[in-house]
Design an enzyme around this catalytic site. Structure first.
Site, PDB file in Angstrom:
ATOM      1  N   ASP A 161     -11.171  34.074 -16.999  1.00 23.55           N
ATOM      2  CA  ASP A 161      -9.630  34.278 -16.988  1.00 23.55           C
ATOM      3  C   ASP A 161      -9.274  33.510 -15.827  1.00 23.55           C
ATOM      4  O   ASP A 161      -9.561  33.748 -14.976  1.00 23.55           O
ATOM      5  CB  ASP A 161      -9.493  35.713 -16.753  1.00 23.55           C
ATOM      6  N   ASP A 190     -11.753  31.467 -21.621  1.00 27.68           N
ATOM      7  CA  ASP A 190     -11.267  32.785 -22.352  1.00 27.68           C
ATOM      8  C   ASP A 190      -9.662  33.002 -21.949  1.00 27.68           C
ATOM      9  O   ASP A 190      -9.223  31.881 -22.302  1.00 27.68           O
ATOM     10  CB  ASP A 190     -11.815  33.954 -21.512  1.00 27.68           C
ATOM     11  N   ASP A 194      -4.694  37.795 -18.286  1.00 24.50           N
ATOM     12  CA  ASP A 194      -5.241  39.000 -19.094  1.00 24.50           C
ATOM     13  C   ASP A 194      -4.889  40.233 -18.363  1.00 24.50           C
ATOM     14  O   ASP A 194      -5.076  40.244 -16.972  1.00 24.50           O
ATOM     15  CB  ASP A 194      -6.722  38.908 -19.194  1.00 24.50           C
ATOM     16  N   ARG A 243      -2.480  34.476 -28.952  1.00 19.53           N
ATOM     17  CA  ARG A 243      -2.394  35.459 -27.830  1.00 19.53           C
ATOM     18  C   ARG A 243      -1.347  34.877 -26.703  1.00 19.53           C
ATOM     19  O   ARG A 243      -1.672  34.521 -25.427  1.00 19.53           O
ATOM     20  CB  ARG A 243      -3.575  35.638 -27.058  1.00 19.53           C
TER      21      ARG A 243
END
Length: 514
Positions: A161, A190, A194, A243
């Protein structure tokens, strides 16, 4: 005397040598180079000011960032870290100290509060090195680039992340950053942004997220639903597979963002989540809003958006796109003030303001860029100006006839004494700190409280917090008894938590007013 002076000079010399070795420049308390103030949900729950009002240091390595955190008097001492240069694995080591909890190979903001990290000078690049925020609050990150952080391959950092938040994180403002990868999960990357495990009151503004399989998530699974109250505005999402974000539970507000080339799906609201989507510009993308890859529905309120060359897939058991004619299926109330740019001009104003190295320019609300306003020099959280004999709010004391409980009580005292209208009875915690609550059988609106200390103990209460006991939200914080006001809140239970005192606190009355 000479011996003591020599020791002080030696200690100062050692600190300077250490700072030089790790790439940190020390300075006294100073105004931060940062300008502008937090926006969106980061303004709630007491606000987000980062290191405003504290010392400012300059760092050129990750080790220097950690050293700055570890050199503070305490884990909550306000600090601004100005970063210039490239931060990478070679110059980011673990540093130990009582005010920090760092790790090698990642910029670790763990179990700390009141910190600003801002890129200055020629810019700050975190190369293959992520920023990890854990069990932390009141954090500001601005004007930095984080790129190519991997969870597999070499080197790895932060679970892949770019910026990751987890475990009781609240009040974070990330602004004018560039977050980028060079592929998706199969290439070792990734998420770019997040949030999970009880992360709340976050704003991402004027930033660029690009070239990644995953833009970011709120909630790590369908059972991780304690996150939310996140604002995304004036960001550019470019060449992202999905996302933008994935929202599992919670509430998010997306306005004036430019989404271009979302390849598989965009805002994915699911598991009861609510997304308010205002005046965004979606371009050359697929399935930019809906519930995807699950049968657990999410919801959205839409207004003023532009859908330019957007395609929509067919509905199915685990696929519920909002288009081709998106309509609202919920309502989302927004508690903060904001100004919407017209969606048609969003690509232009975002291109001139979003990302690191743009001079922290912002929109003026009329599709033009302007310089930001000055940053605050002290925390902006609601506080009281207490007095021993407080000025009462108008109206009825709602505590009379209500219920009461608390964390502990000293012998001979009772929770019920704080709402009986009798100044000769009181509650005390079983120690110097503790909490007492007033509660009702149905939702009740409250905008102020009065804390009265018992005779002979006036001035004993030190620091405190007022909490919405239904949600854990901090409504106000400060010191001393008296009248405390905060934004009108509807709740079933309100808590007065004493976090510091000069003796045994004695609360005679905990009055509440609408």
């Amino acid at each position: 005397m000479r011996a003591r002076l020599a020791l002080r000079l030696c200690a100062a010399s050692g600190a300077l040598a250490l700072a030089t070795a790790v790439g940190m420049t020390l300075s006294g308390p100073a105004a931060s180079a940062a300008t502008g103030t937090a926006t969106g949900y980061a303004t709630q729950n007491g606000g987000t000011t980062g290191g405003a009002g504290g010392q400012t240091v300059r760092a050129t390595t990750g080790t220097a960032i950690h050293q700055a955190l570890c050199s503070r008097a305490a884990a909550d001492t306000p600090l601004t870290i100005e970063v210039e240069g490239t931060v990478n694995h070679a110059n980011t080591a673990k540093v130990s100290g009582s005010s920090c909890n760092t790790a090698a190979g990642v910029v670790e903001l763990k179990q700390i509060s009141n910190v600003t990290i801002i890129g200055v000078g020629g810019g700050a690049v975190f190369d293959q090195l992520g920023i990890h925020i854990r069990e932390a609050s009141n954090i500001v990150i601005r004007n930095v680039t984080v790129r190519n952080v991997k969870k597999s391959g070499s080197p790895t950092s932060n679970g892949g992340d770019a910026i990751g938040m987890e475990s009781g994180v609240h009040n974070v403002w990330v602004d004018h950053v560039t977050l980028e990868a060079s592929g998706g999960e199969s290439e070792g990357y990734d998420g770019l942004f997040d949030m999970k495990a009880d992360t709340r009151y976050v704003t991402l503004s004027y930033s660029v997220l690009r070239n990644s399989g995953r833009g970011g998530l709120i909630g790590s699974s369908e059972s991780d639903l304690s996150n939310g109250y996140v604002t995304f505005h004036h960001n550019r999402y470019e060449n992202i597979d999905s996302r933008t974000p994935l929202l599992r539970g919670g509430t998010a507000h997306m306005y004036n963002n430019h989404y271009v080339r979302l390849n598989e799906s965009g805002i994915n609201s699911r598991a009861g989540a609510k997304a308010r989507v205002d005046n965004n510009y979606f371009e050359e993308s697929k399935d930019v809003l809906g519930t995807f890859y699950t049968d657990q529905a999410g919801y959205w309120q839409v207004a003023g958006n532009v859908f330019d060359n957007v395609t929509w897939s067919a509905r199915g058991t685990e696929n519920n796109p909002a288009g081709p004619d998106p309509q609202s299926n919920t309502t989302v109330a927004i508690p903060y003030a904001y100004t919407l740019d017209a969606a048609a001009c969003v690509p232009d104003v975002v291109s001139r303001t979003a990302g690191a190295g743009k001079g922290l320019q912002v929109s003026d609300g009329n599709c033009a860029a302007q310089s930001p306003t000055a940053a605050p020099t002290a925390p902006a959280s609601p506080t009281a100006t207490p007095t021993a004999t407080p000025t009462l709010p108008t109206g009825t004391n709602l505590s009379l006839g209500a219920g009461a409980d608390g964390s502990s009580k000293a012998g001979g005292t009772s929770y019920g004494n704080v709402r009986d209208g009798d100044l000769t009875t009181y509650w005390s915690p079983a120690g110097a700190t503790g909490s007492v609550s007033v509660k009702w059988g149905s939702a009740t609106a409250v905008s102020s409280i009065v804390i009265r200390e018992a005779s002979g103990s006036v001035g004993v209460i030190g620091s405190w917090r007022v909490l919405n006991a239904d949600t854990g939200t901090v409504l106000a914080s400060g010191g001393g008894a008296g009248t405390i006001t905060f934004p009108r809140t509807t709740l079933g239970k309100i808590t007065f938590e004493i976090t510091g005192s000069s003796g045994t606190p004695k609360v005679a009355e905990f009055e509440t007013y609408a």
